[in-house]
Design an enzyme around this catalytic site. Structure first.
Site, mmCIF file in Angstrom:
data_model
loop_
_atom_site.group_PDB
_atom_site.id
_atom_site.type_symbol
_atom_site.label_atom_id
_atom_site.label_comp_id
_atom_site.label_asym_id
_atom_site.label_seq_id
_atom_site.Cartn_x
_atom_site.Cartn_y
_atom_site.Cartn_z
ATOM 1 N N TYR A 1 0.837 -1.205 0.000
ATOM 2 C CA TYR A 1 0.000 0.000 0.000
ATOM 3 C C TYR A 1 0.874 1.258 0.000
ATOM 4 O O TYR A 1 0.670 2.174 -0.798
ATOM 5 C CB TYR A 1 -0.933 -0.015 1.218
ATOM 6 C CG TYR A 1 -1.903 1.142 1.249
ATOM 7 C CD1 TYR A 1 -3.046 1.128 0.465
ATOM 8 C CD2 TYR A 1 -1.679 2.255 2.072
ATOM 9 C CE1 TYR A 1 -3.947 2.191 0.484
ATOM 10 C CE2 TYR A 1 -2.570 3.314 2.102
ATOM 11 C CZ TYR A 1 -3.707 3.280 1.315
ATOM 12 O OH TYR A 1 -4.593 4.332 1.335
HETATM 13 N N1 LIG Z 1 -9.671 5.854 4.803
HETATM 14 C C1 LIG Z 1 -8.452 6.329 4.989
HETATM 15 O O1 LIG Z 1 -7.996 6.498 6.115
HETATM 16 C C2 LIG Z 1 -7.596 6.714 3.805
HETATM 17 C C3 LIG Z 1 -6.393 7.384 4.062
HETATM 18 C C4 LIG Z 1 -5.597 7.749 2.996
HETATM 19 C C5 LIG Z 1 -5.976 7.449 1.711
HETATM 20 N N2 LIG Z 1 -7.138 6.792 1.484
HETATM 21 C C6 LIG Z 1 -7.473 6.503 0.085
HETATM 22 O O2 LIG Z 1 -8.727 7.073 -0.215
HETATM 23 C C7 LIG Z 1 -9.356 6.309 -1.256
HETATM 24 C C8 LIG Z 1 -10.753 5.918 -0.804
HETATM 25 O O3 LIG Z 1 -10.605 5.058 0.322
HETATM 26 P P1 LIG Z 1 -11.769 4.790 1.379
HETATM 27 O O4 LIG Z 1 -11.140 4.851 2.700
HETATM 28 O O5 LIG Z 1 -12.953 5.626 1.056
HETATM 29 O O6 LIG Z 1 -12.019 3.244 1.054
HETATM 30 P P2 LIG Z 1 -13.359 2.395 0.879
HETATM 31 O O7 LIG Z 1 -12.906 0.983 0.945
HETATM 32 O O8 LIG Z 1 -14.422 2.872 1.787
HETATM 33 O O9 LIG Z 1 -13.787 2.756 -0.633
HETATM 34 C C9 LIG Z 1 -13.019 2.346 -1.723
HETATM 35 C C10 LIG Z 1 -13.941 2.055 -2.887
HETATM 36 O O10 LIG Z 1 -13.126 1.647 -4.000
HETATM 37 C C11 LIG Z 1 -13.772 0.580 -4.662
HETATM 38 N N3 LIG Z 1 -12.786 -0.223 -5.417
HETATM 39 C C12 LIG Z 1 -11.847 -1.050 -4.921
HETATM 40 N N4 LIG Z 1 -11.174 -1.630 -5.923
HETATM 41 C C13 LIG Z 1 -11.690 -1.148 -7.080
HETATM 42 C C14 LIG Z 1 -11.400 -1.365 -8.448
HETATM 43 N N5 LIG Z 1 -10.458 -2.223 -8.850
HETATM 44 N N6 LIG Z 1 -12.109 -0.682 -9.375
HETATM 45 C C15 LIG Z 1 -13.096 0.177 -8.991
HETATM 46 N N7 LIG Z 1 -13.432 0.407 -7.710
HETATM 47 C C16 LIG Z 1 -12.729 -0.239 -6.760
HETATM 48 C C17 LIG Z 1 -14.431 -0.224 -3.542
HETATM 49 O O11 LIG Z 1 -15.467 -1.075 -4.027
HETATM 50 C C18 LIG Z 1 -14.931 0.898 -2.628
HETATM 51 O O12 LIG Z 1 -16.253 1.282 -2.960
HETATM 52 C C19 LIG Z 1 -8.436 5.104 -1.512
HETATM 53 O O13 LIG Z 1 -7.617 5.372 -2.623
HETATM 54 C C20 LIG Z 1 -7.603 5.041 -0.255
HETATM 55 O O14 LIG Z 1 -6.355 4.427 -0.484
HETATM 56 C C21 LIG Z 1 -7.961 6.415 2.494
#
Ligand SMILES: NC(=O)c1ccc[n+]([C@@H]2O[C@H](COP(=O)([O-])OP(=O)(O)OC[C@H]3O[C@@H](n4cnc5c(N)ncnc54)[C@H](O)[C@@H]3O)[C@@H](O)[C@H]2O)c1
Length: 241
Positions: free
Chosen positions: A151
């Site tokens: 990641y």
């Molecule tokens: N939550 C955190 O603390 C955090 C921190 C830093 C970065 N992020 C980043 O923010 C973004 C959103 O994360 P989140 O926390 O909302 O996660 P989440 O798991 O709630 O949502 C992610 C979404 O992406 C979709 N997804 C996964 N693989 C996919 C694919 N191959 N094609 C299309 N859709 C796909 C999933 O079905 C899901 O709906 C991500 O890129 C994550 O790495 C999150």
């Protein structure tokens, strides 16, 4: 909040978490929103609530990404904003010697290659209109380390990709920003916390309260502002909570 009237916005990973909160807010600010996600049930349900169009996509698959962008082109002929929020976190707290290559490749394929594919095909559509905004979601893990080797590396790749895109697309009047959220209360973060709590033999509640999680709506406000014309002097990397 800024007005997004007449903006056509495509958000990947829009069925849940940060992407979903952003789709809701963008629609409330007047945008026409496409909500793309690999999860069909959650995606269709979320899009119906937002009054947006759901598009099925696997961002790691180039044909699928092409079809997603083609669906936007067919309806509106152009795209103003891409917000790439789709991503996964696997391999949290797995020791280096046990980190398997399949997990590494899956995370890199979705988070880094998938971001590249979305940018590649969205840019082609934005060029037609002579303008556009791309917002790539990375993570503070890209600069501060991560519980998962794959990641952290995948998000470092997104940051580096954003710099290349910025250099290459500025002449086409396409603005590129990369946003690095911190610990945000979503399904992804909760599942990492559950693994950590199990390993440290502590309760999920105490692991959660130690992190002081932010909410996806807070990040959505930043993303919607960046998508708007008000942010057209902002370049490069933005950190959020
Ligand atoms: N939550 C955190 O603390 C955090 C921190 C830093 C970065 N992020 C980043 O923010 C973004 C959103 O994360 P989140 O926390 O909302 O996660 P989440 O798991 O709630 O949502 C992610 C979404 O992406 C979709 N997804 C996964 N693989 C996919 C694919 N191959 N094609 C299309 N859709 C796909 C999933 O079905 C899901 O709906 C991500 O890129 C994550 O790495 C999150």
């Amino acid at each position: 909040m800024p007005n997004l009237d007449k903006k056509i916005i495509l958000i990947t990973g829009a069925a849940a978490g940060i992407g979903c909160a952003t789709a809701k807010l963008a629609a409330a600010q007047g945008a026409t929103v496409f909500m793309a996600d690999i999860d069909i049930d959650a995606g269709e349900k979320a899009a119906a609530e937002v009054n947006a169009t759901y598009l099925h996509v696997d961002i790691a698959d180039e044909l699928s990404v092409q079809a997603m962008v083609a669906a936007v082109k067919e309806k509106y002929a152009h795209l103003d904003v891409l917000i790439n929020a789709a991503g996964i976190l696997k391999g949290a707290y797995v020791p280096l010697g046990e980190f398997n290559i399949a997990t590494w490749r899956e995370v890199m394929d979705i988070n880094t290659t998938g971001t590249f594919l979305c940018a590649k095909h969205a840019a082609a559509l934005m060029r037609n209109a002579g303008r556009g905004v791309m917002i790539l979601i990375s993570s503070l893990a890209a600069v501060g380390g991560s519980s998962s080797f794959a990641y952290g590396a995948s998000k470092g790749g997104v940051n580096a990709l954003a710099l290349c895109l910025e250099h290459s697309l500025a002449k086409d009047n396409i603005r590129v920003n990369v946003v690095m959220p911190g610990n945000i209360d979503t399904g992804m973060k909760r599942s990492v916390i559950a693994t950590e709590a199990e390993q440290r033999n502590i309760s999920i509640e105490s692991a959660v309260s130690a992190l002081k999680l932010g909410n996806p709506e807070g990040v959505a406000r930043v993303l919607v502002w960046l998508a708007s014309d008000e942010a057209n002097y902002v370049r490069g990397v933005i950190c959020t909570r």
